[in-house]
Design a protein around this motif. Structure first.
Motif, PDB file in Angstrom:
ATOM      1  N   ASP A 133       0.420 -22.794   4.738  1.00 30.76           N
ATOM      2  CA  ASP A 133       0.782 -24.059   5.392  1.00 30.76           C
ATOM      3  C   ASP A 133       2.280 -24.176   5.642  1.00 30.76           C
ATOM      4  O   ASP A 133       2.704 -24.893   6.546  1.00 30.76           O
ATOM      5  CB  ASP A 133       0.299 -25.243   4.549  1.00 30.76           C
ATOM      6  N   ASP A 134       3.087 -23.460   4.849  1.00 27.02           N
ATOM      7  CA  ASP A 134       4.536 -23.511   5.042  1.00 27.02           C
ATOM      8  C   ASP A 134       5.034 -22.490   6.059  1.00 27.02           C
ATOM      9  O   ASP A 134       6.242 -22.355   6.274  1.00 27.02           O
ATOM     10  CB  ASP A 134       5.270 -23.323   3.710  1.00 27.02           C
ATOM     11  N   GLY A 135       4.099 -21.769   6.691  1.00 25.91           N
ATOM     12  CA  GLY A 135       4.486 -20.792   7.701  1.00 25.91           C
ATOM     13  C   GLY A 135       4.695 -19.388   7.178  1.00 25.91           C
ATOM     14  O   GLY A 135       4.982 -18.474   7.953  1.00 25.91           O
ATOM     15  N   SER A 136       4.547 -19.185   5.883  1.00 25.95           N
ATOM     16  CA  SER A 136       4.705 -17.849   5.308  1.00 25.95           C
ATOM     17  C   SER A 136       3.490 -16.985   5.609  1.00 25.95           C
ATOM     18  O   SER A 136       2.357 -17.469   5.671  1.00 25.95           O
ATOM     19  CB  SER A 136       4.885 -17.941   3.784  1.00 25.95           C
ATOM     20  N   VAL A 137       3.729 -15.682   5.797  1.00 24.02           N
ATOM     21  CA  VAL A 137       2.658 -14.717   6.035  1.00 24.02           C
ATOM     22  C   VAL A 137       2.331 -14.021   4.721  1.00 24.02           C
ATOM     23  O   VAL A 137       3.225 -13.484   4.062  1.00 24.02           O
ATOM     24  CB  VAL A 137       3.076 -13.680   7.089  1.00 24.02           C
ATOM     25  N   VAL A 138       1.065 -14.036   4.335  1.00 23.13           N
ATOM     26  CA  VAL A 138       0.628 -13.413   3.092  1.00 23.13           C
ATOM     27  C   VAL A 138      -0.354 -12.299   3.414  1.00 23.13           C
ATOM     28  O   VAL A 138      -1.391 -12.534   4.049  1.00 23.13           O
ATOM     29  CB  VAL A 138      -0.029 -14.442   2.147  1.00 23.13           C
ATOM     30  N   GLN A 139      -0.029 -11.081   2.984  1.00 22.40           N
ATOM     31  CA  GLN A 139      -0.958  -9.956   3.120  1.00 22.40           C
ATOM     32  C   GLN A 139      -1.797  -9.901   1.854  1.00 22.40           C
ATOM     33  O   GLN A 139      -1.276  -9.771   0.748  1.00 22.40           O
ATOM     34  CB  GLN A 139      -0.200  -8.646   3.333  1.00 22.40           C
ATOM     35  N   LEU A 140      -3.116  -9.973   2.006  1.00 21.66           N
ATOM     36  CA  LEU A 140      -4.003 -10.155   0.865  1.00 21.66           C
ATOM     37  C   LEU A 140      -4.356  -8.861   0.151  1.00 21.66           C
ATOM     38  O   LEU A 140      -4.637  -8.871  -1.048  1.00 21.66           O
ATOM     39  CB  LEU A 140      -5.290 -10.855   1.325  1.00 21.66           C
ATOM     40  N   THR A 141      -4.391  -7.748   0.882  1.00 18.11           N
ATOM     41  CA  THR A 141      -4.737  -6.460   0.291  1.00 18.11           C
ATOM     42  C   THR A 141      -3.788  -5.393   0.833  1.00 18.11           C
ATOM     43  O   THR A 141      -3.132  -5.599   1.855  1.00 18.11           O
ATOM     44  CB  THR A 141      -6.185  -6.050   0.631  1.00 18.11           C
ATOM     45  N   PRO A 142      -3.729  -4.222   0.204  1.00 23.45           N
ATOM     46  CA  PRO A 142      -2.844  -3.162   0.707  1.00 23.45           C
ATOM     47  C   PRO A 142      -3.307  -2.540   2.022  1.00 23.45           C
ATOM     48  O   PRO A 142      -2.538  -1.835   2.675  1.00 23.45           O
ATOM     49  CB  PRO A 142      -2.864  -2.117  -0.420  1.00 23.45           C
ATOM     50  N   LEU A 143      -4.564  -2.774   2.428  1.00 24.73           N
ATOM     51  CA  LEU A 143      -5.093  -2.137   3.630  1.00 24.73           C
ATOM     52  C   LEU A 143      -4.282  -2.511   4.867  1.00 24.73           C
ATOM     53  O   LEU A 143      -4.060  -3.692   5.147  1.00 24.73           O
ATOM     54  CB  LEU A 143      -6.544  -2.556   3.856  1.00 24.73           C
ATOM     55  N   GLN A 144      -3.830  -1.505   5.603  1.00 18.19           N
ATOM     56  CA  GLN A 144      -3.227  -1.727   6.912  1.00 18.19           C
ATOM     57  C   GLN A 144      -3.420  -0.464   7.754  1.00 18.19           C
ATOM     58  O   GLN A 144      -2.879   0.586   7.445  1.00 18.19           O
ATOM     59  CB  GLN A 144      -1.751  -2.109   6.800  1.00 18.19           C
TER      60      GLN A 144
END
Length: 309
Positions: A133-144
């Protein structure tokens, strides 16, 4: 050096753009005023298993674009794309490569209707990110895993240059000579995961542990695969084996981004991910009762969510 314009600074565009910016690439972000003010005030914040970061991105508006970009990375929700086409037009030149990191396949025709086929590069991204909600990007798992390539499978000079540009960043970038098949496979996985977890309102592990849960998941995947085999690029046997295992794994915490959006009462891409597949099946006479049930369920949710919004 290539100049890249990121369109859509949500969780996906924000993450990819930030990592490329962190790698020293020339990256600008096309954003609306509210998001631009947020980025100027707090920066682009990334929380990730691959390392956290706070960056100060270069933001632009469509009326400030003076010349075409070399690459345009479009990372929007499918329902946001039609409104964005006019905004990106000043950034598209004859040699501009447009990389749509969107779900489903319907966006490809929308882009072809507006721009030249030569502008399009195929993309298939696998990553789990959310926008706080504050605009931060969160990557939930190491997969990319970020695959891209010419739609005809050729290895051109421009695609090699793009590959060099992308590989500088820690985003799992790789060049694919079978990107069309990979795009359809991604749609199979995404629609299966979305339909299964949203209709059953739980994680893959929770659904597998429920009475009839594994059979439900398996049958739904088979419905989707039958449609894709008839209208798109057939998936590989190795992909199908892995998909069935992943979508019926005991104790798996896996859930779709659509399910996470549903839990947060946010709009979802029901038409792009589920509805388009149902319509493809209907046109060629393929009956998909489980997928159709998921579509009806999510259509009702989406209609109510849009009213609330």
């Amino acid at each position: 050096m290539m100049r890249l314009l990121v369109v859509g600074v949500g969780s996906t565009g924000g993450y990819l753009g930030a990592r490329l910016l962190q790698a020293g690439r020339d990256v600008s972000f096309l954003v609306r005023k509210k998001r631009a003010d947020q980025l100027r005030a707090t920066g682009l914040r990334i929380t990730s298993p691959h390392g956290d970061a706070i960056l100060r991105p270069k933001v632009v508006t469509s009326d400030a674009i003076a010349k075409p970009y070399d690459v345009i990375l479009i990372a929007l929700k499918g329902f946001q794309l039609p409104a964005a086409l006019e905004d990106i037009e000043p950034a598209v030149g004859l040699e501009t490569m447009i990389m749509p990191v969107l779900n489903g396949m319907g966006h490809m025709q929308l882009l072809l209707d507006r721009f030249d086929q030569n502008n399009l590069v195929g993309c298939a991204l696998k990553i789990a990110t959310v926008l706080d909600d504050d605009g931060s990007v969160v990557q939930l798992t190491p997969l990319q895993d970020f695959a891209y390539g010419e739609l005809n499978g050729s290895t051109t000079e421009r695609i090699r240059a793009l590959d060099e540009f992308m590989r500088a960043a820690n985003i799992g970038a790789r060049l694919s000579r079978e990107i069309d098949r990979e795009m359809w496979e991604k749609w199979i996985l995404l629609s299966s995961l979305g339909a299964i977890t949203c209709l059953m309102r739980g994680t893959i592990g929770e659904i597998e542990a429920s009475p009839g849960g594994k059979a439900f998941a398996t049958n739904l995947v088979d419905e989707i695969v039958e449609i894709v085999r008839a209208v798109g690029s057939p998936p590989s046997e190795n992909f199908l084996k892995q998909a069935h295992e992943q979508l019926t794994a005991k104790g798996s915490p896996l859930a779709s981004s659509m399910f996470r959006d549903l839990q947060r009462r946010r709009p979802i891409e029901v038409e792009n991910i589920i509805g388009d597949l149902v319509r493809h099946g209907e046109k060629i006479g393929i009956d998909a009762p489980l997928l159709s049930a998921a579509y009806s369920h999510l259509y009702v949710y989406q209609r109510n969510a849009m009213k609330d919004g």
